[in-house]
Structures are given as C-alpha cells and as structure tokens.
Design a protein around this motif. Sequence first.
Motif, mmCIF file in Angstrom:
data_model
loop_
_atom_site.group_PDB
_atom_site.id
_atom_site.type_symbol
_atom_site.label_atom_id
_atom_site.label_comp_id
_atom_site.label_asym_id
_atom_site.label_seq_id
_atom_site.Cartn_x
_atom_site.Cartn_y
_atom_site.Cartn_z
ATOM 1 N N VAL A 198 39.566 50.586 37.168
ATOM 2 C CA VAL A 198 38.370 49.911 36.652
ATOM 3 C C VAL A 198 38.129 50.324 35.205
ATOM 4 N N LEU A 199 38.253 51.613 34.918
ATOM 5 C CA LEU A 199 38.013 52.102 33.561
ATOM 6 C C LEU A 199 39.049 51.597 32.558
ATOM 7 N N ALA A 200 40.208 51.199 33.055
ATOM 8 C CA ALA A 200 41.254 50.675 32.168
ATOM 9 C C ALA A 200 41.012 49.212 31.795
ATOM 10 N N LEU A 201 40.089 48.564 32.477
ATOM 11 C CA LEU A 201 39.772 47.165 32.166
ATOM 12 C C LEU A 201 39.063 47.065 30.815
ATOM 13 N N PRO A 202 39.120 45.898 30.181
ATOM 14 C CA PRO A 202 38.304 45.686 28.978
ATOM 15 C C PRO A 202 36.818 45.872 29.327
ATOM 16 N N LYS A 203 36.025 46.300 28.348
ATOM 17 C CA LYS A 203 34.621 46.651 28.567
ATOM 18 C C LYS A 203 33.826 45.566 29.289
ATOM 19 N N LYS A 204 33.992 44.302 28.880
ATOM 20 C CA LYS A 204 33.179 43.237 29.483
ATOM 21 C C LYS A 204 33.439 43.125 30.984
ATOM 22 N N TYR A 205 34.632 43.468 31.432
ATOM 23 C CA TYR A 205 34.957 43.434 32.857
ATOM 24 C C TYR A 205 34.519 44.715 33.563
ATOM 25 N N ARG A 206 34.688 45.848 32.901
ATOM 26 C CA ARG A 206 34.287 47.139 33.498
ATOM 27 C C ARG A 206 32.818 47.113 33.885
ATOM 28 N N VAL A 207 32.003 46.620 32.982
ATOM 29 C CA VAL A 207 30.560 46.666 33.194
ATOM 30 C C VAL A 207 30.135 45.778 34.360
ATOM 31 N N VAL A 208 30.637 44.542 34.421
ATOM 32 C CA VAL A 208 30.237 43.670 35.528
ATOM 33 C C VAL A 208 30.745 44.214 36.864
ATOM 34 N N ILE A 209 31.960 44.757 36.883
ATOM 35 C CA ILE A 209 32.486 45.367 38.117
ATOM 36 C C ILE A 209 31.594 46.522 38.543
ATOM 37 N N HIS A 210 31.243 47.369 37.593
ATOM 38 C CA HIS A 210 30.405 48.528 37.913
ATOM 39 C C HIS A 210 29.050 48.100 38.484
ATOM 40 N N LEU A 211 28.386 47.197 37.785
ATOM 41 C CA LEU A 211 27.058 46.783 38.244
ATOM 42 C C LEU A 211 27.123 46.052 39.584
ATOM 43 N N TYR A 212 28.173 45.278 39.805
ATOM 44 C CA TYR A 212 28.291 44.504 41.042
ATOM 45 C C TYR A 212 28.665 45.395 42.236
ATOM 46 N N TYR A 213 29.711 46.183 42.090
ATOM 47 C CA TYR A 213 30.213 46.953 43.225
ATOM 48 C C TYR A 213 29.573 48.332 43.394
ATOM 49 N N TYR A 214 29.280 48.997 42.296
ATOM 50 C CA TYR A 214 28.771 50.359 42.400
ATOM 51 C C TYR A 214 27.251 50.430 42.409
ATOM 52 N N GLU A 215 26.591 49.459 41.765
ATOM 53 C CA GLU A 215 25.124 49.459 41.724
ATOM 54 C C GLU A 215 24.522 48.355 42.586
ATOM 55 N N ASN A 216 25.367 47.530 43.198
ATOM 56 C CA ASN A 216 24.950 46.484 44.145
ATOM 57 C C ASN A 216 24.003 45.434 43.566
ATOM 58 N N TYR A 217 24.234 45.058 42.313
ATOM 59 C CA TYR A 217 23.453 43.984 41.724
ATOM 60 C C TYR A 217 24.104 42.646 42.024
ATOM 61 N N LYS A 237 38.485 41.031 38.905
ATOM 62 C CA LYS A 237 39.134 41.236 40.208
ATOM 63 C C LYS A 237 40.606 40.863 40.153
ATOM 64 N N GLU A 238 40.909 39.769 39.458
ATOM 65 C CA GLU A 238 42.309 39.347 39.319
ATOM 66 C C GLU A 238 43.121 40.400 38.562
ATOM 67 N N LEU A 239 42.550 40.916 37.479
ATOM 68 C CA LEU A 239 43.238 41.947 36.698
ATOM 69 C C LEU A 239 43.444 43.220 37.519
ATOM 70 N N LEU A 240 42.403 43.620 38.239
ATOM 71 C CA LEU A 240 42.512 44.815 39.083
ATOM 72 C C LEU A 240 43.586 44.637 40.150
ATOM 73 N N ARG A 241 43.560 43.496 40.804
ATOM 74 C CA ARG A 241 44.541 43.213 41.855
ATOM 75 C C ARG A 241 45.958 43.288 41.274
ATOM 76 N N ALA A 242 46.177 42.631 40.138
ATOM 77 C CA ALA A 242 47.506 42.615 39.515
ATOM 78 C C ALA A 242 47.942 44.015 39.107
ATOM 79 N N ARG A 243 47.048 44.780 38.524
ATOM 80 C CA ARG A 243 47.397 46.133 38.072
ATOM 81 C C ARG A 243 47.637 47.071 39.250
ATOM 82 N N MET A 244 46.817 46.947 40.279
ATOM 83 C CA MET A 244 46.967 47.837 41.435
ATOM 84 C C MET A 244 48.236 47.499 42.216
#
Length: 168
Positions: free
Chosen positions: A112-131, A155-162
């Motif tokens: 997640v931290l390796a993603l570009p900032k605009k993606y990191r933030v939405v992932i964090h707020l959605y999955y970790y903070e439940n917004y 999610k697509e980037l994470l899936r591909a990288r993982m």
Amino acid sequence: MEHLESQELCEEDGLSDLVQRYADLVLRLALTYLRNMPDAQDACQNVYIKLFKQRKEFHDTEHERAWIIRVTINTCKDMMRNRWRRRLSAIDEAVLILPIEDNESREVVSYVLALPKKYRVVIHLYYYENYKTSEIAELLDRKESTVRSQLKRAKELLRARMLGGMDG
C-alpha cells in the motif's frame, strides 16, 4: 484564581483525551502520506499543536474525527511541499519502519505504501479507517466518482504487484 486553574486542567485533560483517542489514526494516516516514521511523528506533533492552539468545539465525534483527519492531511501536504523533504524522500523511504507485528499485514501495508499518494490515501481511509467513498470524497475535496476510480485503480495495482511478487 483557583477556578481558572481548575478550568485549565479540565481543558488540558480534554485535550489529552483527544490526543490519546486519535493518536493511532493520526500516526497511521501521516505514515501513509509521508512513508517514514520520523516525518509521520513530526506531522502528529504538528496536528496536536494545531489542536491545542485552536481549541475547536465539535458537534459530535464524527465531526471531531473528520476535522482531525483533514488537519492531518493538510499538515502532511504542507510537509511534502517542503523542498528539503523532496530532496531527502528517497533516503527516508529506505529507512521506513512499519510498526506492525504480523508479517503478512506488514507485507500488505508495504505494498500500500508503495502506491502513488493519491491511491495510498483512498485505500487507507477506505480499508483502515472504514470511510465510505462519499465521506472520503468530502474529506479529500474530490468528486465521489474520482474516489471510486482511484480506489478501483489502487486495488488493481495492489493485486498486480502482490501477484507479481508471488510469481517472481
């Protein structure tokens, strides 16, 4: 005089409670933005200083939480604009320390931290903070459709990288 001192103590206790209640949230969000612990800790300190100076009244806990998130995001953005930070970011990223015990969770967070900032933030707020996406859009001052697109792309980037990391 005694009344004034007791009022100040109550205000400090309230502020202390607020800091303790949101310490993890602020640190995680700052770490998501800044990608290194020392800068994230500096951001936390700056958020608490702003909180102390403003002594803001909140309508409810959701208003309080949203304000803390907004201030944290703005503080991180200000720090990232700093030219010194931009010069050192490559060095700082190599020093990244993730405060996570579980190795699998640490690996996911590192992706997640390796993603570009605009993606990191939405992932964090959605999955970790439940917004919800509508709430994220409001917090980030973006259109909800933009947030949904960024979440989908992240999610697509994470899936591909993982999956790529598992194959290679």
